[in-house]
Design an enzyme around this catalytic site. Sequence first.
Site, PDB file in Angstrom:
ATOM      1  N   LYS A  34     -10.942   5.337 -11.505  1.00 51.29           N
ATOM      2  CA  LYS A  34      -9.996   6.172 -10.763  1.00 51.29           C
ATOM      3  C   LYS A  34     -10.267   6.077  -9.272  1.00 51.29           C
ATOM      4  CE  LYS A  34     -12.893  10.271 -11.357  1.00 51.29           C
ATOM      5  NZ  LYS A  34     -12.957  11.668 -11.806  1.00 51.29           N
ATOM      6  N   ARG A  69     -12.891  23.580 -15.060  1.00 55.95           N
ATOM      7  CA  ARG A  69     -11.969  22.820 -14.218  1.00 55.95           C
ATOM      8  C   ARG A  69     -10.672  22.602 -15.003  1.00 55.95           C
ATOM      9  NH1 ARG A  69     -14.058  17.155 -11.919  1.00 55.95           N
ATOM     10  NH2 ARG A  69     -13.891  16.642 -14.129  1.00 55.95           N
ATOM     11  N   TYR A 106     -14.551  11.708  23.397  1.00 60.20           N
ATOM     12  CA  TYR A 106     -13.725  12.901  23.609  1.00 60.20           C
ATOM     13  C   TYR A 106     -14.582  14.151  23.814  1.00 60.20           C
ATOM     14  CZ  TYR A 106      -9.601  10.256  22.185  1.00 60.20           C
ATOM     15  OH  TYR A 106      -8.582   9.342  22.119  1.00 60.20           O
TER      16      TYR A 106
END
Length: 834
Positions: free
Chosen positions: A502, A600, A727
């Site tokens: 998967k 789950r 940044y």
Amino acid sequence: MQYTIPTIVQIVKGKLLQTGTDDVSIDRLLLDSRKVLFPASSLFFALKGGRRNGHSFLLETYEKGVRNFVVSEVPEMELPGANIIQVKDTLVALQTLSIHHRKQFKFPVIGITGSNGKTIVKEWLNQLLEADYNIVKSPKSYNSQIGVPLSVWQMDEQYNLGIFEAGISQSGEMEKLEKIIQPTIGVFTNIGEAHSQGFMSTRQKVNEKLQLFKHVNTLIYCKDYSEINEGIASYLHQFQQAESRPDMKLFDWSAKTGATVRVCSIVKKNNSTTIEAEYNGAKISLKVPFIDDASIENAITCWCVLLHENVDQNVIAERMMQLTQVAMRLELKKGTNNCSIINDSYSADISSLKIALDFLAQQQQHPKRTVILSDILQSAESDAELYDIVARTLKEKHINRLIGIGDHISRHHKSFEKIEGLETHFYPSTEAFKRDFYHYNFTNESILLKGARIFKFEQVSRLLEQKAHQTVLEINLEAFANNLKVYQQLLQPSTKMMAMVKAFSYGSGSYEVANLLQFHKVDYLAVAYADEGVELRKAGITLPIMVMNPEESSYDAIVQFELQPDLFSFQEMHDFDSFLKKQNIKDFPVHVELETGMNRLGFDILELPLLLEALKNSSFKVQSVFSHLAASEDPNEDEFTRQQGEKFLNACAAIEETLGYKFIKHIANTAGILRHPHLQLDMVRLGIGLYGVDSAETGRLSLQEVSALKTTVAQVKHLHPNDTVGYNRRGKAKENTVIATVRIGYADGYERRLGNGAGKMMINGKLAPVIGSVCMDMTMIDVTGIEDVKEGDEVTVFGNGLSIVDVAKWAGTIPYEIMTGISQRVKRVYFEEG
């Protein structure tokens, strides 16, 4: 319908060479030994083809559980317990059986033929009429002498409309297909050059296709194809002279002359087209969400079918705007150097070339258009006439560059060279072009690949789709094989293995990994979603595939591509069962997930009585029952793991008793294989361990990390004290500092959490910390003190001595997240050590 072996013998006029099981009921026809899904109820036809003889696969099919065979040759091997029917011709027997089956049903059947558009019209009619009918239709483009019988075999009492397409390549074929389909309504899409080599003229091909409509009540067609119009007139005249059939109603449409539906205007705007027409003395109109001519023509044909079926015009207009593109062989893909690749490397004929060029013209993202075209093998014209037509067509579509591949197109290069503004190149073969490929600068352009299958343009497609990004994920296939072997050696001899592929095989590439696992005899694969399984099937993976998150929208694909869903809730079970019953599919393989402590997904143990009742009344054949260990890697949770195993086995015993047959039981994951060998049971699921990560951190396994993420240095800079980096000036040089900017950022999957010194990369054998924030496409590393760092140097992000486990810890996560987070824009490179 119940078909016993004696009944089938009688229908196909065969001889029963060998008798096996007497009471078997056949409901599936099987032609491919690799696609055995329901062996007990399947009948295998040993077809003879140009390159393969089905009799060579009798034993393989038998070993997969099939016990019913139709042959034309006496088998050379022993097949004890099998029913073997001998016939003169197995293809004729297949067709004869389907003809008999078709005669059992009286509901209307739409038969579709034509040179192009058959599959699209079929699929669109299904979309447009599915609210009104239970429809049985041809799968994909099953329209051949073999595909049509398999399509018609699907018919049963639950349907009240059939839609089947018929394709031919030579004279005499359509008469056979007509007997199989027996349409009551005919649709003739168009006439073109596809398969013209089997006919002396277009008129002969029209006459052959018209054989499909010998007994239809209504024929729907476009009057603007003169060959079709004239052919139909002649065809009806012959019948009238012979007085051999009742009147056929003609339902025609035209954009040029009077017709049943007279198209008055076609206006394209943005991404839709408005069509106005006259029908039965009234003005009607609709809008379709397409602007290419082929889609507009197919939509009008469908419109006529719905009008014939007396569907309300307002309903038609509403449904037409909901039509979606049918996934055909023509594909649009992202290519290297900001190119768009249109891959239509399935066939090459004038009609389909025009369709592909029309699609190419819709791609407005690039001003430059290139066509890579092979010899056209399906044409009634001479080569000189053919390539003059092609040249004019390319001129009309404003093509900038043509690359011709093949002896025929190369010989007629002058037809193209006289086209002003057309850059031309010619090669005798695909291999010759591949050798010259890197001399071309394919950049910022749309590229159409249009070639006959024998030219293998998929090789060219792969070259064009390669990414120029200098960040690559190297995947060592030998390390995969090593890790698989390590875990296989831990298993009991009877324990099977399911490999988890998967999430793009944890970021490593689904097909490449699945292919390796198939070669090494893994028993099962597991994917997260059906589309992952579909891609594996398309790539030739034949292993059983479990889909862990089946969605209702994917049920068609699950059945079509022989995937096996994980059922974990009553709603899901009900929805899938209802789907199967509508399709009259029985004993479909499924996997049942139980909840034992992970909390789950899965059926709660307390819901077991309800689950047992649901399974008893379902259309399923349970392949396996499984659950998930919540903490198999943690010694402190071993008692909880033991309790999970006990709950699971007790539930399995109850399910097995209710079903009356055995199934595969599995609960052990990667860590459980090693730490809880008593829970290996019938099968284990191997995931992260395949990729070289010991999730239990035992240190007892000789695993090899499979992946290495590498990039390169874009620039080297020398900073002074107090200079800042990146940044928000989060990186700061405390002293004279050397930094290297490398070509990887969070858009590639390099976590922002690894910025500001948390993460490190390896360059010239030494670790260099990240300085400043991770940017979208770039990251800066501090290479002070590392000698001889220069632009272009290789940098290791993980792998090859820098463990992904360490990188995960620096990011405050687990290796799974790092692996699955690698962007698809990162090129995958697969290799084996020499």
